[in-house]
Design an enzyme around this catalytic site. Structure first.
Site, mmCIF file in Angstrom:
data_model
loop_
_atom_site.group_PDB
_atom_site.id
_atom_site.type_symbol
_atom_site.label_atom_id
_atom_site.label_comp_id
_atom_site.label_asym_id
_atom_site.label_seq_id
_atom_site.Cartn_x
_atom_site.Cartn_y
_atom_site.Cartn_z
ATOM 1 N N PHE A 294 43.973 41.741 20.679
ATOM 2 C CA PHE A 294 45.183 42.228 19.994
ATOM 3 C C PHE A 294 45.176 41.870 18.502
ATOM 4 O O PHE A 294 45.105 42.748 17.634
ATOM 5 C CB PHE A 294 46.401 41.667 20.732
ATOM 6 C CG PHE A 294 47.684 41.652 19.946
ATOM 7 C CD1 PHE A 294 48.074 42.749 19.176
ATOM 8 C CD2 PHE A 294 48.530 40.544 19.998
ATOM 9 C CE1 PHE A 294 49.271 42.731 18.454
ATOM 10 C CE2 PHE A 294 49.720 40.526 19.290
ATOM 11 C CZ PHE A 294 50.090 41.605 18.506
ATOM 12 N N ILE A 295 45.233 40.600 18.185
ATOM 13 C CA ILE A 295 45.312 40.208 16.769
ATOM 14 C C ILE A 295 43.986 40.509 16.080
ATOM 15 O O ILE A 295 43.944 40.949 14.923
ATOM 16 C CB ILE A 295 45.677 38.710 16.643
ATOM 17 C CG1 ILE A 295 47.029 38.420 17.313
ATOM 18 C CG2 ILE A 295 45.713 38.284 15.177
ATOM 19 C CD1 ILE A 295 47.368 36.936 17.445
ATOM 20 N N TYR B 38 47.320 25.431 28.227
ATOM 21 C CA TYR B 38 47.020 26.265 27.051
ATOM 22 C C TYR B 38 47.326 25.488 25.768
ATOM 23 O O TYR B 38 46.498 25.417 24.852
ATOM 24 C CB TYR B 38 47.841 27.554 27.098
ATOM 25 C CG TYR B 38 47.782 28.359 25.822
ATOM 26 C CD1 TYR B 38 46.617 29.018 25.450
ATOM 27 C CD2 TYR B 38 48.887 28.455 24.976
ATOM 28 C CE1 TYR B 38 46.547 29.750 24.269
ATOM 29 C CE2 TYR B 38 48.833 29.179 23.801
ATOM 30 C CZ TYR B 38 47.667 29.826 23.448
ATOM 31 O OH TYR B 38 47.597 30.553 22.270
HETATM 32 N N1 NAD Z 1 49.473 36.582 20.579
HETATM 33 C C1 NAD Z 1 50.163 35.485 20.294
HETATM 34 O O1 NAD Z 1 51.404 35.458 20.327
HETATM 35 C C2 NAD Z 1 49.440 34.232 19.914
HETATM 36 C C3 NAD Z 1 50.196 33.104 19.548
HETATM 37 C C4 NAD Z 1 49.530 31.935 19.204
HETATM 38 C C5 NAD Z 1 48.152 31.898 19.174
HETATM 39 N N2 NAD Z 1 47.444 32.994 19.535
HETATM 40 C C6 NAD Z 1 45.974 32.908 19.530
HETATM 41 O O2 NAD Z 1 45.450 33.989 18.773
HETATM 42 C C7 NAD Z 1 44.204 34.397 19.325
HETATM 43 C C8 NAD Z 1 44.221 35.890 19.617
HETATM 44 O O3 NAD Z 1 45.271 36.160 20.548
HETATM 45 P P1 NAD Z 1 45.555 37.609 21.116
HETATM 46 O O4 NAD Z 1 46.990 37.677 21.447
HETATM 47 O O5 NAD Z 1 44.941 38.624 20.211
HETATM 48 O O6 NAD Z 1 44.763 37.519 22.499
HETATM 49 P P2 NAD Z 1 43.695 38.511 23.148
HETATM 50 O O7 NAD Z 1 43.482 38.004 24.536
HETATM 51 O O8 NAD Z 1 44.115 39.925 22.960
HETATM 52 O O9 NAD Z 1 42.384 38.247 22.281
HETATM 53 C C9 NAD Z 1 41.446 37.241 22.590
HETATM 54 C C10 NAD Z 1 40.074 37.888 22.608
HETATM 55 O O10 NAD Z 1 39.107 36.870 22.885
HETATM 56 C C11 NAD Z 1 38.139 37.401 23.748
HETATM 57 N N3 NAD Z 1 37.513 36.318 24.489
HETATM 58 C C12 NAD Z 1 38.073 35.567 25.476
HETATM 59 N N4 NAD Z 1 37.174 34.681 25.937
HETATM 60 C C13 NAD Z 1 36.034 34.866 25.224
HETATM 61 C C14 NAD Z 1 34.756 34.253 25.245
HETATM 62 N N5 NAD Z 1 34.469 33.274 26.107
HETATM 63 N N6 NAD Z 1 33.811 34.690 24.370
HETATM 64 C C15 NAD Z 1 34.092 35.700 23.502
HETATM 65 N N7 NAD Z 1 35.293 36.318 23.445
HETATM 66 C C16 NAD Z 1 36.250 35.903 24.288
HETATM 67 C C17 NAD Z 1 38.903 38.360 24.657
HETATM 68 O O11 NAD Z 1 38.062 39.339 25.252
HETATM 69 C C18 NAD Z 1 39.917 38.954 23.685
HETATM 70 O O12 NAD Z 1 39.435 40.162 23.127
HETATM 71 C C19 NAD Z 1 43.968 33.530 20.560
HETATM 72 O O13 NAD Z 1 43.177 32.428 20.179
HETATM 73 C C20 NAD Z 1 45.369 33.073 20.923
HETATM 74 O O14 NAD Z 1 45.354 31.835 21.616
HETATM 75 C C21 NAD Z 1 48.042 34.164 19.900
#
Ligand code: NAD
Length: 297
Positions: A11-12, A142
């Site tokens: 997503f991000i 988490y």
């Molecule tokens: N969305 C939120 O509200 C939020 C808030 C705080 C922190 N975050 C952090 O921001 C980051 C992105 O979040 P998001 O919402 O886009 O999540 P998301 O799950 O859409 O994106 C995470 C990506 O990481 C990839 N991934 C997972 N395990 C992996 C691995 N072992 N090797 C390679 N790739 C891997 C997934 O396929 C996915 O595309 C994450 O680290 C999340 O913890 C997000």
């Protein structure tokens, strides 16, 4: 600059890759397209070199870091509730994967990184939370994994900005997140299960604001520094539901359920440091962000 974005298909990550490309950076993505949610929703940006691989694999990480100047580290298992049911991947990917990446960077002489940490590290502290507040009472695996990863970033001696993101929303957001679920159920005219009594508050942050903060955090990374990126104005759950109703044009059918383990009553970012250090401020008000999100569906 050549930038490696781990988790760049998520997503991000998708939004961040587009912004890097738009400003002239070359983008390489490392993502394993995991099944935490439907991988068909993930996108390999067409302008980027995409490596389908695991951030926990030292050989893959080493290859990915060749000719890279800076790293945006987003790859992780996300989701608070899921981490309580199944904590193992959170330790393996969020902590172990971060450590593998940091070691690869040190080996390759890549010094600069922005790391997507989380507001969840503040636990039940209430708010507004500032970067100097204690973060040693995580309410979920988490949150613990994100704090542990921050500490490994610190211990690496590299130039790492750990950006603590406060609930991010916008086009392409993970389907399991509350706003995405509520909007989808509202549009389908179905009952919306809502946990708690409606008084919980979240400091929602629109994804384009998060992206601009991550870019600033990357560009300014020097030594280890933590910075909050949040909307700065918590939204009460009942207000969020009203915004869902307005943006979808539907009357909501809400079923109230008990609070879930790991849920915290309030997140509220003190964004003073982001303002003074990065010159960053959130620009998209919550109601407008909701309209943009629903329009994107
Ligand atoms: N969305 C939120 O509200 C939020 C808030 C705080 C922190 N975050 C952090 O921001 C980051 C992105 O979040 P998001 O919402 O886009 O999540 P998301 O799950 O859409 O994106 C995470 C990506 O990481 C990839 N991934 C997972 N395990 C992996 C691995 N072992 N090797 C390679 N790739 C891997 C997934 O396929 C996915 O595309 C994450 O680290 C999340 O913890 C997000």
């Amino acid at each position: 600059m050549n930038v490696l974005v781990t988790g760049g298909a998520g997503f991000i990550g998708q939004h961040l890759c587009r912004a890097l490309y738009a400003r002239g950076d070359s983008v390489r993505v490392l993502d394993n397209f995991d099944h935490a949610y439907d991988p068909a929703l993930k996108q390999a940006p067409p302008f980027a070199e995409v490596v389908r691989g695991d951030v926990c694999d030292p050989a893959v990480v080493r290859d990915c870091l060749q000719d890279i100047d800076a790293v945006c580290h987003l790859a992780a298992r996300a989701g608070v509730r899921e981490s309580i049911e199944d904590p193992e991947p959170y330790g393996r990917v969020n902590v172990g994967g971060t450590l593998t990446l940091l070691r690869g960077m040190a080996d390759r002489g890549v010094r600069r990184m922005v790391f997507a940490s989380s507001s969840s590290v503040y636990g039940n502290a209430g708010g507004p939370s500032s970067e100097s507040d204690p973060a040693d009472r995580p309410a979920s695996p988490y949150a613990a994994s994100k704090r542990a990863a921050e500490l490994f970033c610190f211990a690496s001696g590299l130039d790492v900005t750990a950006a603590r993101l406060f609930t991010v929303y916008g086009p392409g957001q993970r389907p399991g997140m509350a706003i995405a679920r509520f909007v989808q159920l509202a549009r389908a005219g179905k009952h919306i299960p809502v946990y708690g009594d409606g008084t919980s508050q979240r400091d929602y942050t629109y994804v384009s604001d998060i992206v601009s903060g991550l870019l600033l955090g990357l560009d300014r990374a020097q030594g280890f520094r933590i910075v909050n990126l949040g909307g700065g104005k918590p939204v009460v759950l009942t207000e969020m539901l009203a915004a869902v109703a307005d943006a979808t044009g539907r009357q909501l059918r809400v079923s109230w359920l008990p609070v879930q383990p790991g849920d915290v009553p309030l997140t509220h970012a003190d964004i003073g440091l982001a303002r003074t250090w990065l010159g960053w401020r959130p620009t998209v008000p919550f109601r407008e962000g909701m309209m943009r999100y629903v329009a994107s569906l």
